[in-house]
Enzyme design. Structure first.
Site, PDB file in Angstrom:
ATOM      1  N   CYS A  33     -34.904 -23.890   7.143  1.00 14.19           N
ATOM      2  CA  CYS A  33     -34.685 -25.209   6.549  1.00 14.19           C
ATOM      3  C   CYS A  33     -35.945 -25.801   5.921  1.00 14.19           C
ATOM      4  O   CYS A  33     -35.867 -26.807   5.216  1.00 14.19           O
ATOM      5  CB  CYS A  33     -34.164 -26.167   7.608  1.00 14.19           C
ATOM      6  SG  CYS A  33     -35.359 -26.412   8.928  1.00 14.19           S
ATOM      7  N   ASP A  35     -38.361 -27.276   7.501  1.00 15.58           N
ATOM      8  CA  ASP A  35     -38.956 -28.350   8.311  1.00 15.58           C
ATOM      9  C   ASP A  35     -40.305 -27.887   8.871  1.00 15.58           C
ATOM     10  O   ASP A  35     -40.509 -26.704   9.118  1.00 15.58           O
ATOM     11  CB  ASP A  35     -38.010 -28.743   9.457  1.00 15.58           C
ATOM     12  CG  ASP A  35     -36.797 -29.511   8.936  1.00 15.58           C
ATOM     13  OD1 ASP A  35     -36.790 -29.859   7.749  1.00 15.58           O
ATOM     14  OD2 ASP A  35     -35.875 -29.747   9.719  1.00 15.58           O
ATOM     15  N   CYS A  58     -35.670 -32.613  11.165  1.00 13.83           N
ATOM     16  CA  CYS A  58     -34.436 -33.240  11.647  1.00 13.83           C
ATOM     17  C   CYS A  58     -34.653 -33.894  13.018  1.00 13.83           C
ATOM     18  O   CYS A  58     -35.698 -33.705  13.655  1.00 13.83           O
ATOM     19  CB  CYS A  58     -33.334 -32.201  11.733  1.00 13.83           C
ATOM     20  SG  CYS A  58     -33.606 -31.020  13.059  1.00 13.83           S
ATOM     21  N   CYS A 102     -33.713 -25.498  16.059  1.00 10.49           N
ATOM     22  CA  CYS A 102     -34.709 -26.535  15.771  1.00 10.49           C
ATOM     23  C   CYS A 102     -35.772 -26.615  16.870  1.00 10.49           C
ATOM     24  O   CYS A 102     -36.888 -27.075  16.617  1.00 10.49           O
ATOM     25  CB  CYS A 102     -34.030 -27.879  15.603  1.00 10.49           C
ATOM     26  SG  CYS A 102     -32.689 -27.841  14.403  1.00 10.49           S
TER      27      CYS A 102
HETATM   28 FE1  FES Z   1     -34.692 -27.812  10.329  1.00 14.00          FE
HETATM   29 FE2  FES Z   1     -33.644 -28.817  12.504  1.00 14.00          FE
HETATM   30  S1  FES Z   1     -32.649 -28.510  10.613  1.00 14.00           S
HETATM   31  S2  FES Z   1     -35.570 -27.922  12.280  1.00 14.00           S
END
Ligand code: FES
Length: 126
Positions: A33, A35, A58, A102
């Site tokens: 993702c 992140d 998130c 995550c």
């Molecule tokens: Fe990327 Fe949770 S959706 S760490």
């Protein structure tokens, strides 16, 4: 979707921010993702005496980072190294299945920081 503990750590994250006198800083990102989590560790006599984090991600990633920093604070590097994503998710009372990945970010960031600390001191990474 999230339980009370996760929501608490998301809305009131512990140890969030920058640690100005950190001995090591490491950043990891989730390939899925994008992140990002950045971890700051202050280490004295092989023990994590302070830790802070910044997470661009998130709610589950923020809550996991918050809980992971609580779990490693005061621990030796060996003890902190053994922290797994499952420990973090369990301490949060569980994460929804699609959000389990995550919790990997926090584990990865802490391990990357520990290894960077070892490398900086001429030690082999774990
Ligand atoms: Fe990327 Fe949770 S959706 S760490």
């Amino acid at each position: 979707m999230y339980n009370e503990t996760v929501m608490d750590h998301f809305t009131n994250p512990r140890n969030v921010g920058v640690l100005e006198d950190a001995d090591v800083v490491a950043e990891t990102s989730s390939p899925g993702c994008g992140d990002i989590t950045k971890i700051y560790l202050k280490i004295r006599d092989n023990r994590i005496v302070d830790v802070k984090f910044q997470t661009l991600g998130c709610a589950a990633a923020i809550a996991s980072s918050s809980m992971a920093t609580e779990l490693v604070k005061g621990k030796t590097l060996e003890e902190a190294w053994t922290l797994t994503r499952t420990d973090v998710a369990d301490a949060l009372g569980g994460l929804p299945e699609p959000k389990l990945h995550c919790s990997v970010l926090a584990e990865d960031a802490i391990r990357t920081a520990i290894n960077q600390y070892r490398i900086d001191r001429g030690l082999a990474p774990w």
